[in-house]
Each structure stands twice: as C-alpha cells, then as structure tokens.
Design a protein around this motif. Sequence first.
Motif, PDB file in Angstrom:
ATOM      1  N   LYS A 166       0.816  -1.213   0.000  1.00 53.52           N
ATOM      2  CA  LYS A 166       0.000   0.000   0.000  1.00 53.52           C
ATOM      3  C   LYS A 166       0.855   1.271   0.000  1.00 53.52           C
ATOM      4  O   LYS A 166       0.330   2.369  -0.148  1.00 53.52           O
ATOM      5  CB  LYS A 166      -0.924   0.007   1.213  1.00 53.52           C
ATOM      6  CG  LYS A 166      -1.969  -1.099   1.204  1.00 53.52           C
ATOM      7  CD  LYS A 166      -2.859  -1.019   2.434  1.00 53.52           C
ATOM      8  CE  LYS A 166      -3.914  -2.117   2.418  1.00 53.52           C
ATOM      9  NZ  LYS A 166      -4.783  -2.059   3.628  1.00 53.52           N
ATOM     10  N   SER A 167       2.152   1.109   0.168  1.00 56.01           N
ATOM     11  CA  SER A 167       3.040   2.266   0.239  1.00 56.01           C
ATOM     12  C   SER A 167       3.244   2.881  -1.132  1.00 56.01           C
ATOM     13  O   SER A 167       3.684   2.205  -2.068  1.00 56.01           O
ATOM     14  CB  SER A 167       4.395   1.854   0.823  1.00 56.01           C
ATOM     15  OG  SER A 167       5.341   2.892   0.664  1.00 56.01           O
ATOM     16  N   GLN A 168       2.953   4.165  -1.248  1.00 53.48           N
ATOM     17  CA  GLN A 168       3.145   4.833  -2.532  1.00 53.48           C
ATOM     18  C   GLN A 168       4.612   5.176  -2.764  1.00 53.48           C
ATOM     19  O   GLN A 168       5.088   5.106  -3.900  1.00 53.48           O
ATOM     20  CB  GLN A 168       2.254   6.068  -2.602  1.00 53.48           C
ATOM     21  CG  GLN A 168       0.783   5.681  -2.579  1.00 53.48           C
ATOM     22  CD  GLN A 168      -0.157   6.841  -2.810  1.00 53.48           C
ATOM     23  OE1 GLN A 168       0.184   7.992  -2.576  1.00 53.48           O
ATOM     24  NE2 GLN A 168      -1.362   6.545  -3.247  1.00 53.48           N
ATOM     25  N   LEU A 214      -0.636   9.467  -9.218  1.00 50.57           N
ATOM     26  CA  LEU A 214       0.293   8.379  -8.889  1.00 50.57           C
ATOM     27  C   LEU A 214       0.904   7.794 -10.146  1.00 50.57           C
ATOM     28  O   LEU A 214       2.112   7.533 -10.190  1.00 50.57           O
ATOM     29  CB  LEU A 214      -0.429   7.294  -8.093  1.00 50.57           C
ATOM     30  CG  LEU A 214       0.417   6.049  -7.765  1.00 50.57           C
ATOM     31  CD1 LEU A 214       1.657   6.433  -6.960  1.00 50.57           C
ATOM     32  CD2 LEU A 214      -0.417   5.019  -7.013  1.00 50.57           C
ATOM     33  N   GLU A 215       0.103   7.606 -11.170  1.00 51.05           N
ATOM     34  CA  GLU A 215       0.637   7.039 -12.409  1.00 51.05           C
ATOM     35  C   GLU A 215       1.675   7.962 -13.035  1.00 51.05           C
ATOM     36  O   GLU A 215       2.715   7.493 -13.535  1.00 51.05           O
ATOM     37  CB  GLU A 215      -0.491   6.771 -13.405  1.00 51.05           C
ATOM     38  CG  GLU A 215      -0.021   6.086 -14.691  1.00 51.05           C
ATOM     39  CD  GLU A 215       0.775   4.807 -14.449  1.00 51.05           C
ATOM     40  OE1 GLU A 215       1.827   4.628 -15.113  1.00 51.05           O
ATOM     41  OE2 GLU A 215       0.373   3.997 -13.589  1.00 51.05           O
ATOM     42  N   PRO A 223       1.011  16.248  -3.294  1.00 49.84           N
ATOM     43  CA  PRO A 223       0.386  15.382  -2.289  1.00 49.84           C
ATOM     44  C   PRO A 223      -0.158  14.112  -2.927  1.00 49.84           C
ATOM     45  O   PRO A 223      -0.273  14.018  -4.150  1.00 49.84           O
ATOM     46  CB  PRO A 223      -0.754  16.247  -1.771  1.00 49.84           C
ATOM     47  CG  PRO A 223      -1.179  17.024  -2.993  1.00 49.84           C
ATOM     48  CD  PRO A 223       0.101  17.305  -3.747  1.00 49.84           C
ATOM     49  N   SER A 224      -0.517  13.136  -2.085  1.00 44.65           N
ATOM     50  CA  SER A 224      -1.123  11.900  -2.588  1.00 44.65           C
ATOM     51  C   SER A 224      -2.602  11.808  -2.225  1.00 44.65           C
ATOM     52  O   SER A 224      -3.324  11.007  -2.805  1.00 44.65           O
ATOM     53  CB  SER A 224      -0.382  10.683  -2.025  1.00 44.65           C
ATOM     54  OG  SER A 224      -0.472  10.641  -0.611  1.00 44.65           O
ATOM     55  N   SER A 244       3.884  12.234   0.358  1.00 42.42           N
ATOM     56  CA  SER A 244       3.205  12.860   1.494  1.00 42.42           C
ATOM     57  C   SER A 244       1.725  12.937   1.167  1.00 42.42           C
ATOM     58  O   SER A 244       1.341  12.984  -0.003  1.00 42.42           O
ATOM     59  CB  SER A 244       3.769  14.251   1.792  1.00 42.42           C
ATOM     60  OG  SER A 244       3.674  15.088   0.660  1.00 42.42           O
ATOM     61  N   GLY A 245       0.911  12.941   2.205  1.00 39.72           N
ATOM     62  CA  GLY A 245      -0.528  12.935   1.986  1.00 39.72           C
ATOM     63  C   GLY A 245      -1.087  14.291   1.599  1.00 39.72           C
ATOM     64  O   GLY A 245      -1.917  14.403   0.701  1.00 39.72           O
ATOM     65  N   VAL A 246      -0.623  15.346   2.285  1.00 40.99           N
ATOM     66  CA  VAL A 246      -1.193  16.684   2.096  1.00 40.99           C
ATOM     67  C   VAL A 246      -0.165  17.698   1.628  1.00 40.99           C
ATOM     68  O   VAL A 246      -0.436  18.525   0.762  1.00 40.99           O
ATOM     69  CB  VAL A 246      -1.863  17.162   3.406  1.00 40.99           C
ATOM     70  CG1 VAL A 246      -2.343  18.599   3.284  1.00 40.99           C
ATOM     71  CG2 VAL A 246      -3.026  16.242   3.779  1.00 40.99           C
TER      72      VAL A 246
END
Length: 205
Positions: A15-17, A194-195, A183-184, A144-146
């Motif tokens: 699950k790690s981006q 992500l792609e 961010p992700s 990072s998420g945000v």
Amino acid sequence: MTRLLHINASPRGEKSQSASLANAYLQQRKSRAPGLEIDVLDLWKEHLPDFDGDKNAAKLSFFGVGTMTPSAQSAWDQIVAVTQRFIDADEYVFNIPMWNGGIPYKLKHYIDVITQPGLLFGFEPERGYFGLLENKTANVFYSSGVFAPGADKKYGADFHSTYMDWWFGLVGIENVVETRHQPSILTGNPAGDLERALERARAAA
C-alpha cells in the motif's frame, strides 16, 4: 558488478506509494542492467542496535573525549557491521513517506546508527564536517498525503527532503535525484497523479 542498496522507510507494504515509486524505478533499472545486485534493507524488519551509552562513548573517543574502553569497542564493532553494508553499496534507493513534516523514526534511527566519524564523515576544527563517501549516487522517492512543495503553510512544512539533503551532504553523497508524489491525498485525481509519478520514477532509471 554494481551494488544497489534499497532502503525502505515505509511500513505499509504494497500500500506504500513511496515504495511503489522505488519499485518502479528498480524494475526499470534492472531491465537495463541485468547484472545489477540489489540489496533490500527493510527498516521495519531489520534489527538495529540501540545507540546507547557505550556506543556514544565510542563515538566521542574519536573527538578526544574519553578513551575506547573494551565495552565501548564491542559496541563500536556493532556499529561498524551495520555501517559497512551501507558503505559497500555503489548506489542507494530510498523511499521515504513524510511523517509529521519529517522522516519516519525508523529511518532516523538508522541514520543515527551509521552516521559516525571515520566511517561516513570526518571532522577538522578549521574545515568542519566533511563526507567520506565518494562516487555514490542516491535516488530518493518522497511521498506525502497533504504537503506539496510551494503549498500554503497550512498544509505543512518540509523537514523531510530538507533533512535528507543536509544528511547526503554531510556524508558525501553529491549525486542525488529525487522523485516526488506530493500530495497523494489532497488531489482531484489520486490515481492519475500516482501514475504520473510512477512514470517519472521509471524515467529516472
């Protein structure tokens, strides 16, 4: 034969981006260099020694503080064994998620263990700190998420890549290539972003 050390700083597995980016790079790199030797260091499975009093005493002895006692020498030998694996690599791949504006504590622990005088850096009063590694390359994959570079401060700050940049300079790794997925979460097209990050990772290879 080129030896590459992949240091995984994420506990999220598939699950790690950040790990997805690193793996995309490694797959492309391996396809172009079949003889590449890849050593994977998963910081969430690796047992790292605590940097305790004996190890600190051994470190300080290099700065003329105290002496290298037998117990300190034994502790120092543990540090050398962990650090030698890092030194022996020709290239490095790091995948690093952002945690609370910085790096995960497992990576900080690893850095604190291996960043030692006479191994990764030297020090002279007039010259200051200087790195002992030469001709090394690092590819770093940040997520990072945000947070995003240039975003408003309400979305966080970067003590993540800035800390790593400082550390690379300290130990002498001058050729550093970074790929970001930031961010992700706070994005209108998570899958598409992500792609595109994966494409950048493959291109870096």
